[in-house]
Write a protein that holds these residues in place. Structure first.
Motif, mmCIF file in Angstrom:
data_model
loop_
_atom_site.group_PDB
_atom_site.id
_atom_site.type_symbol
_atom_site.label_atom_id
_atom_site.label_comp_id
_atom_site.label_asym_id
_atom_site.label_seq_id
_atom_site.Cartn_x
_atom_site.Cartn_y
_atom_site.Cartn_z
ATOM 1 N N LYS A 1 9.724 15.274 -4.197
ATOM 2 C CA LYS A 1 10.240 14.253 -5.120
ATOM 3 C C LYS A 1 11.703 13.892 -4.813
ATOM 4 N N ILE A 2 11.970 13.655 -3.558
ATOM 5 C CA ILE A 2 13.285 13.174 -3.149
ATOM 6 C C ILE A 2 13.131 11.760 -2.587
ATOM 7 N N GLU A 3 14.238 11.031 -2.506
ATOM 8 C CA GLU A 3 14.211 9.667 -2.003
ATOM 9 C C GLU A 3 15.286 9.520 -0.936
ATOM 10 N N PRO A 4 14.937 9.713 0.323
ATOM 11 C CA PRO A 4 15.924 9.641 1.406
ATOM 12 C C PRO A 4 16.569 8.260 1.498
ATOM 13 N N THR B 1 1.131 16.118 6.342
ATOM 14 C CA THR B 1 1.288 17.228 5.388
ATOM 15 C C THR B 1 0.443 17.053 4.128
ATOM 16 N N GLY B 2 -0.317 15.956 4.058
ATOM 17 C CA GLY B 2 -1.182 15.728 2.906
ATOM 18 C C GLY B 2 -0.834 14.489 2.110
ATOM 19 N N THR B 3 0.426 14.088 2.134
ATOM 20 C CA THR B 3 0.862 12.826 1.534
ATOM 21 C C THR B 3 1.374 11.933 2.654
ATOM 22 N N PHE B 4 1.463 10.624 2.396
ATOM 23 C CA PHE B 4 1.849 9.739 3.488
ATOM 24 C C PHE B 4 3.208 10.123 4.046
ATOM 25 N N PHE B 5 4.202 10.266 3.160
ATOM 26 C CA PHE B 5 5.507 10.788 3.567
ATOM 27 C C PHE B 5 5.546 12.282 3.275
ATOM 28 N N SER B 6 6.127 13.043 4.172
ATOM 29 C CA SER B 6 6.139 14.500 3.971
ATOM 30 C C SER B 6 7.064 14.925 2.846
ATOM 31 N N PHE B 7 7.985 14.050 2.428
ATOM 32 C CA PHE B 7 8.961 14.412 1.398
ATOM 33 C C PHE B 7 8.492 14.092 -0.017
ATOM 34 N N GLU B 8 7.316 13.478 -0.164
ATOM 35 C CA GLU B 8 6.836 13.100 -1.491
ATOM 36 C C GLU B 8 6.694 14.308 -2.419
ATOM 37 N N GLN B 9 6.186 15.399 -1.888
ATOM 38 C CA GLN B 9 5.958 16.601 -2.696
ATOM 39 C C GLN B 9 7.258 17.119 -3.315
ATOM 40 N N ILE C 1 0.814 -1.219 0.000
ATOM 41 C CA ILE C 1 0.000 0.000 0.000
ATOM 42 C C ILE C 1 0.847 1.268 0.000
ATOM 43 N N ILE C 2 1.977 1.241 0.698
ATOM 44 C CA ILE C 2 2.790 2.460 0.851
ATOM 45 C C ILE C 2 4.019 2.465 -0.055
ATOM 46 N N LEU C 3 4.850 1.465 0.022
ATOM 47 C CA LEU C 3 6.143 1.524 -0.664
ATOM 48 C C LEU C 3 6.038 1.282 -2.176
ATOM 49 N N LYS C 4 5.413 0.203 -2.589
ATOM 50 C CA LYS C 4 5.381 -0.124 -4.020
ATOM 51 C C LYS C 4 4.719 0.952 -4.873
ATOM 52 N N ARG D 1 4.742 4.002 -4.540
ATOM 53 C CA ARG D 1 5.620 5.175 -4.585
ATOM 54 C C ARG D 1 7.005 4.834 -5.153
ATOM 55 N N ASN D 2 7.146 3.600 -5.637
ATOM 56 C CA ASN D 2 8.418 3.124 -6.189
ATOM 57 C C ASN D 2 9.566 3.303 -5.199
ATOM 58 N N LEU D 3 9.286 3.016 -3.929
ATOM 59 C CA LEU D 3 10.294 3.111 -2.882
ATOM 60 C C LEU D 3 10.701 1.716 -2.434
ATOM 61 N N SER D 4 11.985 1.535 -2.209
ATOM 62 C CA SER D 4 12.511 0.262 -1.745
ATOM 63 C C SER D 4 13.258 0.477 -0.440
ATOM 64 N N TYR D 5 12.694 -0.031 0.653
ATOM 65 C CA TYR D 5 13.323 0.089 1.966
ATOM 66 C C TYR D 5 13.207 -1.227 2.718
#
Length: 424
Positions: free
Chosen positions: A262-265, A252-260, A100-103, A105-109
């Motif tokens: 467009k960075i990938e910590p 902040t409106g998106t699940f992760f606050s950094f989505e807006q 629901i969250i990672l895939k 958003r194309n995030l791999s953690y």
């Protein structure tokens, strides 16, 4: 409503509890129950909640589906405590978080359970960053707040909290946050320090930051500043740690606050509302290539809070579609407009709008005024916190599930209290 304080009912806390207690001093009553975005004290008085457990109750108090799932699990003798052993509820949460969250958003953690608090997530992030890079120094920013344990305090800006450590806080460097110097590009300032061999700054292991500084006064970093910091980290082979303990989970409106931005910590710290219900839980998300822990190298007795896994899985239901995110943004726009109207109506405040999403507020330069308004708000039925280095910011942090009626009612109380305090 006007709250009349009953000192006798508070005597137990005053007589037996440590002087370190804080929130109960701001809201001196004894609470008995809560539902949605409202709290009730033991005398039945109702309070609108613009605090939400310091951001731990994004989905409100006593969410009915979460309640039901927990009660059924307990009645069926489900495992409550399990350290980091495998359990059905832990597996369910991990799979749902991935899907629901990672895939999407194309995030791999890799998902680490560091212990049930935000400061533990930060401690583990600092440790793995130093282990991966082999370096010691971590860069943090002015007015940052990352927690109350020693490592977290070393990257925190608040002088009072830092002094509480009682020991020197080493191996960190403070840099100015976005807009700390009006008109200056502080990301370029950081870059100059790294490039200049005479700056005295050793090459750091990591940079840690909040995209919106919750306790630091609701300063919100611009997207372009965040992208520049991310680029600097890549250029200098430093890890970027985003502390999303308060600003994450939709605040902040998106699940992760950094989505807006467009960075990938490289590393993300989550806690507070990740459990959905206010139960203790924290995650440290680590890019797979950085997951170099030895088994048990960072552990904790209460990593396996299965009741929290249950409610966290329920909370993820809100993020299956874009609907909830859209609703948060609409409510945030309402709050932004109301703040603008208040600032226009009371120019003598010399107030400044701060924050984004449902993490907004008003900075008031006159010393003590924000605290007076917050105190009066409690008397009128609103739980309202202040933040910032001088408690100069009125901080609006309602549960994300609050309706427009509740937002307007709470903001009406804010406005009434401003009028009252300014007339004194």
């Amino acid at each position: 409503m006007s709250v009349v304080l009953n000192e006798e009912k508070l005597s137990t806390f005053q007589n037996y509890e440590s002087a370190v207690r804080s929130y109960c001093r701001s809201w001196p009553t004894v609470f008995g129950r809560a539902k949605g975005y409202k709290l009730y004290d033991e005398d039945g008085r109702e309070f609108i909640d613009f605090f939400a457990g310091a951001g731990a109750l994004n989905y409100g108090h006593n969410h009915p589906k979460m309640q039901e799932e927990m009660v059924n699990y307990i009645k069926n003798d489900g495992i409550i405590h399990s350290l980091d052993m495998g359990t059905e509820k832990k597996r369910n949460f991990l799979e749902r978080f991935q899907q629901i969250i990672l895939k999407p958003r194309n995030l791999s953690y890799k998902i680490m359970f560091p212990g049930p608090t935000g400061t533990n997530a930060v401690e583990s992030a600092l440790k793995i960053a130093r282990k991966v890079t082999g370096r010691k120094t971590v860069i943090h920013f002015t007015n940052a707040f990352h927690g109350m344990t020693i490592g977290s305090l070393s990257v925190t800006g608040n002088s009072m909290k830092r002094q509480g450590a009682g020991v020197p806080l080493h191996y960190t460097v403070t840099m100015p946050y976005d807009n700390y110097f009006p008109g200056a590009n502080t990301a370029e300032y950081l870059e100059q320090f790294l490039e200049d061999r005479g700056s005295g700054v050793d090459l750091p292991a990591a940079v840690i930051l909040e995209t919106v500084q919750g306790e630091g006064g609701l300063q919100a970093a611009r997207d372009e500043w965040l992208r520049k910091i991310a680029d600097i980290c890549k250029r200098w082979d430093m890890l970027l740690i985003i502390d999303d303990v308060q600003a994450g989970c939709g605040r902040t409106g998106t699940f992760f606050s950094f989505e807006q931005a467009k960075i990938e910590p490289d590393i993300v710290c989550l806690s507070k509302s990740i459990s959905g219900s206010g139960l203790p839980m924290a995650l440290t998300l680590i890019k797979p290539e950085h997951d170099r822990w030895q088994p048990g190298e960072h552990n904790g007795t209460f990593r396996g809070n299965n009741l929290a896994f249950i409610t966290a899985a329920v909370a993820l239901e809100y993020w299956k579609t874009e609907q909830f995110s859209m609703e948060i943004r609409e409510k945030a726009a309402l709050v932004t407009k109301r703040i603008a109207d208040i600032l226009d109506k009371y120019p003598q405040l010399q107030g400044e709008a701060r924050g984004r999403g449902l993490m907004q507020g008003i900075a008031i330069p006159e010393e003590g005024l924000a605290q007076k308004i917050s105190k009066q708000a409690f008397r009128c039925g609103l739980i309202l916190e202040t933040s910032g280095p001088k408690d100069e910011v009125l901080k609006f942090l309602p549960p994300l599930i609050i309706d427009n009626e509740g937002l307007h009612e709470g903001l009406d109380i804010v406005e009434q209290c401003m009028k009252f305090v300014l007339s004194k």
